[in-house]
Design a protein around this motif. Structure first.
Motif, PDB file in Angstrom:
ATOM      1  N   ASN A 158       0.824  -1.217   0.000  1.00 38.15           N
ATOM      2  CA  ASN A 158       0.000   0.000   0.000  1.00 38.15           C
ATOM      3  C   ASN A 158       0.856   1.264   0.000  1.00 38.15           C
ATOM      4  OD1 ASN A 158      -2.490  -1.450   0.139  1.00 38.15           O
ATOM      5  ND2 ASN A 158      -2.134  -1.773   2.327  1.00 38.15           N
ATOM      6  N   TYR A 161      -0.649   4.724  -1.498  1.00 42.30           N
ATOM      7  CA  TYR A 161      -1.567   5.416  -0.589  1.00 42.30           C
ATOM      8  C   TYR A 161      -0.787   6.110   0.526  1.00 42.30           C
ATOM      9  CZ  TYR A 161      -4.844   5.969   3.298  1.00 42.30           C
ATOM     10  OH  TYR A 161      -5.561   6.475   4.347  1.00 42.30           O
ATOM     11  N   ALA A 162       0.158   5.387   1.119  1.00 39.56           N
ATOM     12  CA  ALA A 162       0.937   5.947   2.228  1.00 39.56           C
ATOM     13  C   ALA A 162       1.779   7.129   1.756  1.00 39.56           C
ATOM     14  CB  ALA A 162       1.832   4.871   2.841  1.00 39.56           C
ATOM     15  N   LYS A 165      -0.444  10.225   1.039  1.00 42.11           N
ATOM     16  CA  LYS A 165      -0.906  10.782   2.316  1.00 42.11           C
ATOM     17  C   LYS A 165       0.221  11.537   3.013  1.00 42.11           C
ATOM     18  CE  LYS A 165      -3.625   9.347   6.347  1.00 42.11           C
ATOM     19  NZ  LYS A 165      -4.228   8.190   7.050  1.00 42.11           N
ATOM     20  N   THR A 229      -2.026  11.167  11.556  1.00 37.62           N
ATOM     21  CA  THR A 229      -2.511   9.928  10.931  1.00 37.62           C
ATOM     22  C   THR A 229      -1.667   9.466   9.749  1.00 37.62           C
ATOM     23  OG1 THR A 229      -4.068  11.206   9.586  1.00 37.62           O
ATOM     24  CG2 THR A 229      -4.878  10.360  11.684  1.00 37.62           C
ATOM     25  N   TRP A 230      -0.838  10.343   9.186  1.00 38.20           N
ATOM     26  CA  TRP A 230       0.020   9.922   8.078  1.00 38.20           C
ATOM     27  C   TRP A 230       1.144   8.998   8.547  1.00 38.20           C
ATOM     28  CZ3 TRP A 230       5.215  10.900   8.307  1.00 38.20           C
ATOM     29  CH2 TRP A 230       5.631  11.866   9.229  1.00 38.20           C
ATOM     30  N   ASP A 233       0.794   4.921   8.567  1.00 36.07           N
ATOM     31  CA  ASP A 233       0.786   4.392   7.195  1.00 36.07           C
ATOM     32  C   ASP A 233       2.165   4.493   6.559  1.00 36.07           C
ATOM     33  OD1 ASP A 233      -2.045   3.757   6.955  1.00 36.07           O
ATOM     34  OD2 ASP A 233      -2.391   5.910   7.012  1.00 36.07           O
ATOM     35  N   THR A 236       4.460   1.879   8.194  1.00 31.13           N
ATOM     36  CA  THR A 236       4.088   0.511   7.847  1.00 31.13           C
ATOM     37  C   THR A 236       4.555   0.138   6.450  1.00 31.13           C
ATOM     38  OG1 THR A 236       2.154   0.653   9.289  1.00 31.13           O
ATOM     39  CG2 THR A 236       2.163  -1.112   7.649  1.00 31.13           C
ATOM     40  N   GLU A 237       4.422   1.060   5.503  1.00 31.51           N
ATOM     41  CA  GLU A 237       4.753   0.758   4.111  1.00 31.51           C
ATOM     42  C   GLU A 237       6.203   1.030   3.755  1.00 31.51           C
ATOM     43  OE1 GLU A 237       2.660  -0.903   2.351  1.00 31.51           O
ATOM     44  OE2 GLU A 237       1.182  -0.748   3.958  1.00 31.51           O
ATOM     45  N   ARG A 300       3.256  -0.761  12.949  1.00 34.16           N
ATOM     46  CA  ARG A 300       2.224   0.203  13.341  1.00 34.16           C
ATOM     47  C   ARG A 300       2.262   0.451  14.848  1.00 34.16           C
ATOM     48  NH1 ARG A 300      -1.316   1.551   9.256  1.00 34.16           N
ATOM     49  NH2 ARG A 300      -2.719   2.591  10.715  1.00 34.16           N
TER      50      ARG A 300
END
Length: 503
Positions: A158, A161-162, A165, A229-230, A233, A236-237, A300
């Motif tokens: 993902n 998306y990360a 963001k 919140t960014w 993500d 994680t990625e 996370r």
């Protein structure tokens, strides 16, 4: 003629990264070795700065000033004080370890990856050295590009998306900061010189506008609740090196921005906004810790722990006293070491298991005992065990926050309890549960991996047992910063600093 040490720190890794372009891309071993040599030389270049730095003055040192855009009074201006010098050392070390941890895990576009790492190092060095606001903004934006590529090209499933963001959050904040920079230029005597801007008597209304414009950029980068919140993500990625740099250096730049710009340039607004910033900080501490208890993904969980730990940093910072500020800066370094070490370790075990799900692990203390020992040390440092570097920073922050507003220290202390809960529970599930069948036969740490983790272990105990090695750099500069916040630099006497808990 003196050697321009700061310019060398900025442009040597950039030139070193670009030099990798002359190496054929199929010669990956040569590319890795060259990148490692460049990063090691860069780290060695920090030694003269560390050894020659004068701890008895708050003045900028190793200063370089050259006219750049004369029509706008923009200079190529560099300098460091006791607040910024430690971050140069941290940045140089983190890049060396990021290259080592990526030695085997990066198998595609190897040349581009290591070029991105070195370009990122140069931009980050520029952020900590710039004393011209325009130059600072250039480096601040420049570091987004290689970080964007590191996550977007070499990240997880993902990653797009990360990456988007991450880019949108940081770009929007940076654009609002740019508006603030322009306002500051127009009202501060048409200069971008940070030292001159800090000596101007701005109205409270203008200071509040500028404070929130800068807040948009710095709070996102910290990241403070609720603009955090960014980060989960992105962590994680991102590949292991990306997570290490994010945790170790990049998110420190938001807190550094508050220290370098908001506090000294906008002292009245800083005092006015002290209570809201303390409230946001304690929310981040407790919220981040509670969210960690619900995580099932290794990265996370550590990412959300960063939200909690950086809440301690802003809590100490906006306590606006010597203990709080020194603890906040020291904790920024400590967090970079400990959380960077945790992401290094997670990257190593992920190479073997290709999973980050906590439930997939179990019994690693049996299959990888040396790794279990390293991870235990990092876990204990993360929970602030006395004797480790995590303890002294948190202690100073709680001391400073208690001096300012006792209730903030009480609430923040609950975050320490929750932190011990989620970190020790994580360790128990990974290393001491019943051995998962999929975890049998994992190869032990090799020499490269041990050498990658060892510097973090040494730093954990060195800072934990002898914190004055770093605090000695901070005393005078932090004292001067507090004088600026209290108005001593302008009026000759301190403005009253109170914390109103009722109308």
């Amino acid at each position: 003629m003196s050697i321009p040490l700061l310019s060398t720190l900025i442009f040597f890794p950039i030139l070193g990264g670009l030099s990798l372009l002359i190496v054929p891309r199929q010669q990956t071993a040569t590319i890795k070795i060259m990148a490692l040599i460049v990063s090691l030389i860069e780290f060695a270049l920090c030694a003269p700065i560390f050894l020659l730095f004068d701890k008895t003055t708050f003045a900028m040192q190793f200063v370089e000033v050259h006219p750049w855009i004369k029509a706008l009074h923009i200079n190529y201006a560099l300098g460091i004080d006791g607040i910024s010098v430690l971050f140069l050392l941290l940045t140089a070390l983190i890049i060396v370890l990021s290259i080592l941890v990526s030695w085997q895990s990066i198998t595609t576009k190897v040349q581009e990856f290591f070029i991105s790492l070195l370009l990122l190092e140069g931009a980050m060095m520029g952020v900590f050295c710039a004393t011209d606001f325009f130059l600072f903004y250039i480096f601040w934006e420049a570091m987004l590009i290689p970080m964007f590529l590191i996550i977007g090209v070499w990240g997880g499933p993902n990653r797009i998306y990360a990456t988007v963001k991450f880019f949108l959050f940081t770009l929007v904040g940076s654009l609002l900061m740019l508006v603030g920079v322009i306002l500051l230029y127009q009202n501060g005597g048409h200069t971008f010189d940070i030292l001159k801007l800090a000596g101007q008597p701005y109205s409270l209304k203008l200071q509040l506008i500028l404070f929130w414009a800068f807040f948009a950029a710095f709070a996102v980068k910290v990241p403070m609740w609720p603009v955090h919140t960014w980060l989960p993500d992105a962590h994680t990625e991102a590949p292991a090196a990306g997570s290490v740099i994010l945790a170790g250096v990049l998110i420190k730049m938001g807190a550094y921005g508050f220290l370098r710009f908001s506090l000294p340039i906008l002292p009245d607004a800083t005092r006015e906004m002290m209570l809201p910033m303390l409230v946001l900080s304690v929310i981040a501490i407790v919220y981040g810790a509670i969210i960690c208890l619900a995580q099932t993904d290794l990265k996370r969980l550590i990412a959300y722990s960063s939200v909690s730990h950086m809440g301690f940093v802003t809590l100490g910072m906006f306590a606006l006293n010597q203990h709080g500020l020194e603890g906040a800066i020291l904790q920024m370094i400590n967090h970079g070491v400990v959380t960077g070490a945790l992401f290094l370790a997670i990257g190593m075990v992920y190479e073997r298991t290709h999973t980050r799900e906590i439930t997939a692990y179990g019994g690693l203390a049996t299959t990888m005992p040396v790794f279990a020992g390293f991870f235990l040390l990092f876990t204990l440092a993360a929970v602030g065990l006395p004797g480790t570097n995590g303890f002294i920073g948190e202690f100073l922050i709680l001391l400073g926050s208690f001096e300012r507003a006792p209730w903030t220290a009480v609430v923040a202390a609950s975050g320490l309890i929750l932190g011990a809960w989620y970190m020790l529970w994580l360790y128990q599930r990974i290393f001491f549960n019943e051995v998962n069948e999929a975890m049998h036969g994992l190869k032990p740490l090799d020499l490269r991996e041990i050498l990658t983790l060892l510097p973090m272990v040494l730093l954990i105990f060195w800072i934990g047992l002898y914190p004055n090695a770093l605090l000695g750099f901070l005393h005078v500069s932090v004292g001067h910063l507090l004088d600026q916040v209290n108005g001593l630099g302008l009026a000759g006497q301190a403005a009253p600093l109170t914390l109103a808990l009722h109308p």
